[in-house]
Enzyme design. Structure first.
Site, PDB file in Angstrom:
ATOM      1  N   LYS A  66       0.788  -1.100  -0.110  1.00 47.85           N
ATOM      2  CA  LYS A  66       0.133  -0.136  -0.047  1.00 47.85           C
ATOM      3  C   LYS A  66       0.827   0.991   0.148  1.00 47.85           C
ATOM      4  O   LYS A  66       1.377   0.874   0.931  1.00 47.85           O
ATOM      5  CB  LYS A  66      -1.093   0.057   1.597  1.00 47.85           C
ATOM      6  CG  LYS A  66      -2.132   0.504   1.548  1.00 47.85           C
ATOM      7  CD  LYS A  66      -3.415   0.375   2.153  1.00 47.85           C
ATOM      8  CE  LYS A  66      -4.157   0.928   2.493  1.00 47.85           C
ATOM      9  NZ  LYS A  66      -4.272   0.787   3.802  1.00 47.85           N
TER      10      LYS A  66
HETATM   11  C1  E4P Z   1      -7.928   0.428   3.819  1.00 46.85           C
HETATM   12  O1  E4P Z   1      -7.595   0.616   2.756  1.00 46.85           O
HETATM   13  C2  E4P Z   1      -8.469   2.361   4.349  1.00 46.85           C
HETATM   14  O2  E4P Z   1      -6.645   2.685   4.858  1.00 46.85           O
HETATM   15  C3  E4P Z   1      -8.987   2.411   5.411  1.00 46.85           C
HETATM   16  O3  E4P Z   1     -10.613   1.925   5.032  1.00 46.85           O
HETATM   17  C4  E4P Z   1      -9.601   4.069   6.004  1.00 46.85           C
HETATM   18  O4  E4P Z   1     -10.579   4.017   6.932  1.00 46.85           O
HETATM   19  P1  E4P Z   1     -10.838   4.766   8.175  1.00 46.85           P
HETATM   20  O5  E4P Z   1     -11.282   6.822   7.191  1.00 46.85           O
HETATM   21  O6  E4P Z   1     -12.096   4.402   8.708  1.00 46.85           O
HETATM   22  O7  E4P Z   1      -9.633   5.384   8.535  1.00 46.85           O
END
Ligand code: E4P
Length: 221
Positions: free
Chosen positions: A86
Site C-alpha cells: 500500500k
Molecule cells: C483502507 O485501506 C483504508 O486505510 C481505510 O479504509 C481507512 O479508513 P478510515 O478513514 O476509517 O481510517
C-alpha cells in the site's frame, strides 16, 4: 463486489474468513496501532494474516521519499505471495508504484480522493486504487459522489493491466450499498460494518415467526 476486511485484528479476520465471504484484507498503521501492534512484530503479523486469507493482503509502506517506499515495498512483498504494497497517492508514491509495479509487485494506491489522482495511480501501474469515502463525509462533503466520479472515470480507459477499485473508508451498510450500485470492484469494511451487512430486522422477525410456527408443529405431534 468483493469484500475485504479493513483490520489488523487476527480474531476478526479468522471470524470473517469462517463466513466464507472474505476475499482480502486491508491494513494501515492506524489499524495496527489499534490492536497494540509492535514494530518488531509487524512482518510476522502480516505473514499471519496472509496465511489466514488467500486473497490480497494490503500492508502499508511508510516514509516520505520514493527510496524508502520502494525499499519497504520490496521487503513487504517478500513476506508472502499475496502481499499487496500500500502506497500513498503522492508524487513519491507514484514514482515508487511505477518501480514496484515494473518489478511485478502489486500496489494498492491509497488515500485517493479525486479522479486525477486515480487516473495517475492507474497510469503508474497500481493494481488497486483506494478512493476514501468516509473521510469526505467527516468534512461534510459527499464521499459517495467522489467515489462515483472515480469509478466512472476509470471505466473510460484501458490501462493495459488490471485495475480494481477498492471503496475504502466505508463506515456504514449504506456506504457499501452505494458503492455496489456504482460498481466499485471491492468494498473494504471494518468488522463492525461487515456484521451490519448480514443483519436485517425482517430476517430476525421472519426467523422468530418460523421458530414459533415450528414449535406449533412439534406441539401438535
Ligand atoms: C483502507 O485501506 C483504508 O486505510 C481505510 O479504509 C481507512 O479508513 P478510515 O478513514 O476509517 O481510517
Amino acid at each position: 463486489m468483493k469484500f475485504f476486511l479493513d483490520t489488523a485484528d487476527l480474531d476478526e479476520i479468522r471470524e470473517a474468513a469462517s463466513w466464507g465471504v472474505l476475499s482480502g484484507v486491508t491494513t494501515n498503521p492506524s489499524l495496527y496501532a489499534r490492536i497494540g501492534g509492535k514494530l518488531a512484530d509487524f512482518p510476522a503479523h502480516i505473514q499471519q494474516i496472509c496465511a489466514l486469507v488467500t486473497g490480497p493482503i494490503s500492508a502499508e509502506a511508510t516514509g516520505e521519499g520514493r527510496a524508502d517506499l520502494i525499499a519497504q515495498g520490496r521487503d513487504l512483498a517478500k513476506l508472502a505471495p499475496n502481499v499487496v504494497v500500500k502506497v500513498p497517492t503522492t508524487v513519491e508514491g507514484l514514482a515508487a508504484t511505477r518501480v514496484l509495479a515494473d518489478e511485478g509487485i502489486n500496489v494498492n494506491m491509497t488515500l485517493c480522493f479525486s479522479v486525477p489522482q486515480a487516473l495517475l495511480a492507474a497510469r503508474a501501474g497500481a493494481r488497486y486504487i483506494s478512493p476514501f469515502v468516509g473521510r469526505f463525509d467527516d468534512i461534510s462533503e459527499d464521499g459517495i459522489a467522489a467515489l462515483t466520479d472515480v469509478v466512472g472515470a476509470l471505466e473510460n480507459y484501458d490501462f493495459g493491466h488490471p485495475v480494481e477499485i477498492i471503496a475504502a473508508s466505508l463506515r456504514s451498510a449504506n456506504h457499501v450499498t452505494q458503492a455496489a450500485l456504482i460498481g466499485a470492484d471491492i468494498a473494504t469494511v471494518p468488522f463492525g460494518v461487515l456484521k451490519k451487512l448480514v443483519a436485517h430486522p425482517l430476517t430476525d422477525r421472519g426467523l422468530k415467526a418460523f421458530e414459533a410456527d415450528w414449535q406449533k408443529v412439534i406441539d401438535a405431534q
